[in-house]
Design a protein around this motif. Structure first.
Motif, PDB file in Angstrom:
ATOM      1  N   ASP A   4       0.857  -1.167   0.000  1.00  0.00           N
ATOM      2  CA  ASP A   4       0.000   0.000   0.000  1.00  0.00           C
ATOM      3  C   ASP A   4       0.904   1.231   0.000  1.00  0.00           C
ATOM      4  O   ASP A   4       1.911   1.275   0.715  1.00  0.00           O
ATOM      5  CB  ASP A   4      -0.885   0.044   1.252  1.00  0.00           C
ATOM      6  N   VAL A   5       0.534   2.232  -0.791  1.00  0.00           N
ATOM      7  CA  VAL A   5       1.322   3.455  -0.942  1.00  0.00           C
ATOM      8  C   VAL A   5       0.441   4.648  -0.587  1.00  0.00           C
ATOM      9  O   VAL A   5      -0.742   4.668  -0.909  1.00  0.00           O
ATOM     10  CB  VAL A   5       1.853   3.594  -2.389  1.00  0.00           C
ATOM     11  N   VAL A   7       0.197   8.712  -1.229  1.00  0.00           N
ATOM     12  CA  VAL A   7       0.660   9.833  -2.030  1.00  0.00           C
ATOM     13  C   VAL A   7       0.141  11.110  -1.369  1.00  0.00           C
ATOM     14  O   VAL A   7      -1.064  11.265  -1.166  1.00  0.00           O
ATOM     15  CB  VAL A   7       0.138   9.726  -3.480  1.00  0.00           C
ATOM     16  N   GLN A  19      -0.414   8.560  -9.044  1.00  0.00           N
ATOM     17  CA  GLN A  19      -1.100   7.266  -9.028  1.00  0.00           C
ATOM     18  C   GLN A  19      -0.908   6.548 -10.365  1.00  0.00           C
ATOM     19  O   GLN A  19      -0.578   5.359 -10.397  1.00  0.00           O
ATOM     20  CB  GLN A  19      -2.593   7.445  -8.751  1.00  0.00           C
ATOM     21  N   LEU A  22       2.696   5.421 -10.728  1.00  0.00           N
ATOM     22  CA  LEU A  22       2.967   4.252  -9.871  1.00  0.00           C
ATOM     23  C   LEU A  22       2.433   2.975 -10.510  1.00  0.00           C
ATOM     24  O   LEU A  22       3.092   1.940 -10.484  1.00  0.00           O
ATOM     25  CB  LEU A  22       2.371   4.456  -8.485  1.00  0.00           C
ATOM     26  N   ARG A  23       1.256   3.051 -11.090  1.00  0.00           N
ATOM     27  CA  ARG A  23       0.678   1.878 -11.769  1.00  0.00           C
ATOM     28  C   ARG A  23       1.528   1.478 -12.975  1.00  0.00           C
ATOM     29  O   ARG A  23       1.650   0.295 -13.288  1.00  0.00           O
ATOM     30  CB  ARG A  23      -0.755   2.157 -12.198  1.00  0.00           C
ATOM     31  N   ILE A  29       1.799  -3.088  -6.314  1.00  0.00           N
ATOM     32  CA  ILE A  29       1.055  -2.141  -5.485  1.00  0.00           C
ATOM     33  C   ILE A  29      -0.388  -2.615  -5.365  1.00  0.00           C
ATOM     34  O   ILE A  29      -1.067  -2.813  -6.373  1.00  0.00           O
ATOM     35  CB  ILE A  29       1.111  -0.724  -6.083  1.00  0.00           C
ATOM     36  N   SER A  31      -2.856  -0.985  -3.203  1.00  0.00           N
ATOM     37  CA  SER A  31      -3.713   0.189  -3.211  1.00  0.00           C
ATOM     38  C   SER A  31      -2.887   1.450  -2.987  1.00  0.00           C
ATOM     39  O   SER A  31      -1.821   1.406  -2.388  1.00  0.00           O
ATOM     40  CB  SER A  31      -4.820   0.077  -2.159  1.00  0.00           C
ATOM     41  N   ILE A  32      -3.442   2.554  -3.507  1.00  0.00           N
ATOM     42  CA  ILE A  32      -2.790   3.855  -3.367  1.00  0.00           C
ATOM     43  C   ILE A  32      -3.758   4.773  -2.645  1.00  0.00           C
ATOM     44  O   ILE A  32      -4.895   4.965  -3.081  1.00  0.00           O
ATOM     45  CB  ILE A  32      -2.417   4.441  -4.739  1.00  0.00           C
ATOM     46  N   GLU A  34      -4.492   8.619  -0.754  1.00  0.00           N
ATOM     47  CA  GLU A  34      -4.164  10.014  -1.036  1.00  0.00           C
ATOM     48  C   GLU A  34      -4.357  10.888   0.194  1.00  0.00           C
ATOM     49  O   GLU A  34      -5.222  10.618   1.022  1.00  0.00           O
ATOM     50  CB  GLU A  34      -5.097  10.587  -2.104  1.00  0.00           C
TER      51      GLU A  34
END
Length: 130
Positions: A4-5, A7, A19, A22-23, A29, A31-32, A34
């Motif tokens: 999980d990231v 941003v 996002q 990153l994809r 990954i 989930s991202i 925010e």
């Protein structure tokens, strides 16, 4: 293993670009998440215990990226989460301060998917081994 990231940037457009980038990196990954500033980022960290990487802008209202980084490094729960600074800063002062505070690196805006992938190599496991 997927990560999980988080941003963090006060610009919604930059968050969406990050996002997408990153994809495109091919990193594993899950989930991202925010946040629009450091305070929102701390709330995300509290609510999402699986976050394993933070990408943050330096210059933001309320709580900037350096203050966020300092708060994370002072926390036993978050001190080991790697933080990469995303910045428009041309000078080395704030970037140097970020590194002293414990940032694992930085990327200057505007950035490319390759620059982000290169910076994150070794931080997150690649989804695909070439």
């Amino acid at each position: 293993m997927e990560s999980d990231v988080l941003v963090v940037d006060d610009s919604a457009a930059i968050r969406k670009i990050l996002q997408r980038v990153l994809r495109q990196t091919g990193m594993a990954i899950r989930s991202i998440h925010e946040a629009g500033d450091g305070q929102e980022a701390l709330e995300q960290l509290k609510g999402q215990p699986g976050i394993q990487l933070v990408l943050t802008d330096i210059n933001m209202p309320k709580m900037d990226g350096l203050q966020l980084l300092a708060a994370m490094k002072a926390s036993t729960a978050w001190h080991s989460i790697p933080v990469v600074m995303i910045t428009t800063e041309g000078g080395e002062t704030k970037v140097g301060e970020a590194v002293k505070l414990g940032a694992v690196g930085y990327v200057r805006k505007p950035f490319t998917a390759d620059q982000i992938k290169e910076k994150l190599a070794g931080i997150l496991e690649p989804a695909l081994r070439l």
